[in-house]
Design a protein around this motif. Structure first.
Motif, short mmCIF file in Angstrom:
data_model
loop_
_atom_site.label_atom_id
_atom_site.label_comp_id
_atom_site.label_asym_id
_atom_site.label_seq_id
_atom_site.Cartn_x
_atom_site.Cartn_y
_atom_site.Cartn_z
N ARG A 404 0.83 -1.22 0.00
CA ARG A 404 0.00 0.00 0.00
C ARG A 404 0.86 1.26 0.00
NH1 ARG A 404 -2.87 -2.92 4.12
NH2 ARG A 404 -4.86 -3.73 3.35
N ASN A 407 3.86 3.70 -3.72
CA ASN A 407 3.02 4.39 -4.70
C ASN A 407 3.45 4.09 -6.14
OD1 ASN A 407 1.47 5.62 -2.68
ND2 ASN A 407 2.90 7.34 -2.51
N THR A 410 2.30 0.44 -7.08
CA THR A 410 0.84 0.33 -7.17
C THR A 410 0.31 1.06 -8.40
OG1 THR A 410 0.57 2.23 -5.68
CG2 THR A 410 0.56 0.05 -4.69
N MET A 418 -5.12 -3.05 -7.63
CA MET A 418 -4.65 -2.81 -6.28
C MET A 418 -5.81 -2.74 -5.29
SD MET A 418 -1.47 -2.95 -6.11
CE MET A 418 -1.61 -2.53 -4.39
N LYS A 419 -6.89 -2.12 -5.68
CA LYS A 419 -8.06 -2.03 -4.80
C LYS A 419 -8.58 -3.43 -4.48
CE LYS A 419 -12.81 -0.27 -4.63
NZ LYS A 419 -13.86 0.51 -5.35
N THR A 422 -5.81 -5.72 -2.38
CA THR A 422 -5.59 -5.38 -0.97
C THR A 422 -6.85 -5.62 -0.14
OG1 THR A 422 -6.05 -3.05 -1.49
CG2 THR A 422 -3.75 -3.73 -1.43
#
Length: 448
Positions: A404, A407, A410, A418-419, A422
């Motif tokens: 997370r 940056n 991701t 990524m959403k 995670t």
């Protein structure tokens, strides 16, 4: 690179007819989910053309299910869209036989929503997007996966033999099913190159040839799912669980990669003037992997069990390191000093998804190339024994936090993926954390 195939009525009919001429009566439309498990539907040959042309409807959240097949809220793929369907679009280049089933073939599919937009969190689409980014820079990608796995009796769950007879030929071939499996894999389109026993009892490693681009991950997907499905027909269970036994060797998935020039085919990792054959581009690529390894750890080792493999003296790297032909390093340089020059990432577990291992490694390496990252000097000695190296996360919640916080990585992998990743992994961690391990019950329940 197209994120999914688009079929006309003519191309769909041609695809179905080619299968019919081979005597195929059923086609398994398959896709890799978030964990790399095959999911999909089986279609009689007479309906293949229409489903190829129009897409085969499937629950749209299938690619985002957790390891217990739970739909996780908040991903954008489930309750957010009323559990809507997606469409499976077959890739005709991925067709292969299913040798243990009569007149049956499989085809790997991409998925799109009904409005025609691709499912950007689907693992195969994530890798395709990364390969497209590499191609924009003039890079082709050659890749190969190695998987270790245990073979056990289906009923007792015990390994087929005892001890640690790594590479002992007679023990490797003691059970005739290994020879059958190698033939089944060949008939499934997997180009086998070596087979051997590994360090654990009943632990095997069957390697297959490297390929370009998406085909490499497709082959790994077929390999893993074929091994599991076929061996069950022989009364055996294959497990890619990373650490199935507390005091035995864990199972890994070493990942090999090199870049080549799309115009000339030249291996871009090779510099014959360098003492180890390493080009400047290769060095920057390696440093990119090292810089983003803590974050990639969450993808290379995607379950809590994976981290039980990371122990001293087990050839499971636990720090951020590189070395020429060093099996204890996170990134091992295969310094052949010829067209075979490549790197090997030794951190991923056998439970990793081959599409996502490839995508995350490629993303990290490309970041290093873009930034012209300078490779840290190599240190002498076994890297695993050097306590001065930065440690990789040793628990999945630590790895997810690193992911997370990264940056750059991701952004390369994409917001949609990524959403989903995670959120799903966090839900898995919380669910498993609430379970009471048998070891805790045995330790405390009776005596205390």
């Amino acid at each position: 690179m197209s994120l999914y195939f688009s079929h006309t009525s003519e191309s769909a009919a041609t695809f179905a007819d080619s299968l019919r001429r081979k005597g195929i009566e059923y086609v398994r439309f398959e896709l890799p989910d978030l964990a790399g498990l095959s999911r999909g539907k089986t279609v009689p040959i007479d309906h293949v053309a229409s489903y190829t042309r129009n897409g085969l409807n499937l629950y749209g959240g299938t690619v985002t299910l957790d390891t217990s097949s739970n739909p996780i809220p908040g991903t954008g793929y489930n309750e957010d869209i009323n559990f809507a369907d997606c469409l499976m679009v077959p890739d005709p280049e991925t067709v292969s036989d299913v040798p243990w089933m009569a007149k049956t073939a499989r085809v790997i599919c991409d998925t799109k929503w009904y409005d025609g937009s691709p499912q950007m969190a689907a693992p195969r689409t994530v890798l395709k997007a990364m390969l497209a980014k590499a191609a924009e820079r003039g890079f082709g990608v050659k890749m190969g996966h190695e998987f270790e796995f245990y073979v056990v009796d289906l009923e007792t769950r015990q390994p087929l033999y005892a001890g640690a007879p790594i590479f002992v030929t007679a023990v490797t071939h003691r059970h005739p099913v290994l020879d059958k499996l190698m033939r089944v894999l060949k008939d499934s389109g997997v180009d086998m190159i070596t087979a051997n026993g590994e360090f654990g009892p009943g632990q095997w490693e069957l390697n297959f040839a490297a390929l370009d681009g998406i085909a490499a991950a497709d082959r790994a997907f077929v390999f893993k799912n074929t091994v599991k499905e076929y061996l069950r027909t022989e009364g055996l269970l294959a497990t890619f669980m990373t650490k199935p036994y507390a005091h035995l060797s864990g199972s890994c998935s070493h990942f090999h990669l090199s870049l080549y020039d799309l115009e000339t085919g030249k291996n871009l990792f090779l510099d014959e003037a360098d003492p180890d054959g390493m080009s400047a581009l290769m060095k920057s690529f390696i440093q990119g992997i090292l810089d983003h390894a803590p974050a990639a750890q969450a993808i290379w080792n995607p379950t809590p069990n994976c981290y039980r493999r990371i122990r001293p003296g087990t050839f499971a790297p636990s720090n951020v390191s590189w070395g020429v032909e060093d099996r204890s390093a996170s990134v091992r340089i295969k310094a052949s000093k010829d067209k075979r020059q490549h790197l090997e990432v030794r951190v991923p577990s056998a439970l990793s998804n081959p599409y996502l291992t490839a995508a995350s490694t490629l993303a990290a390496g490309l970041l290093g190339v873009e930034q012209q990252a300078v490779l840290t000097p190599q240190r002498n000695g076994l890297k695993e024994a050097d306590s001065s190296f930065k440690k990789l996360p040793t628990e999945i919640h630590e790895a997810l936090a690193a992911l997370r916080a990264d940056n750059e990585l991701t952004e390369m992998l994409g917001e949609a993926f990524m959403k989903v990743y995670t959120i799903v992994k966090t839900a898995e961690i919380n669910r498993l954390r609430d379970e009471i391990p048998a070891a805790e019950t045995a330790e405390y329940f009776d005596l205390y």
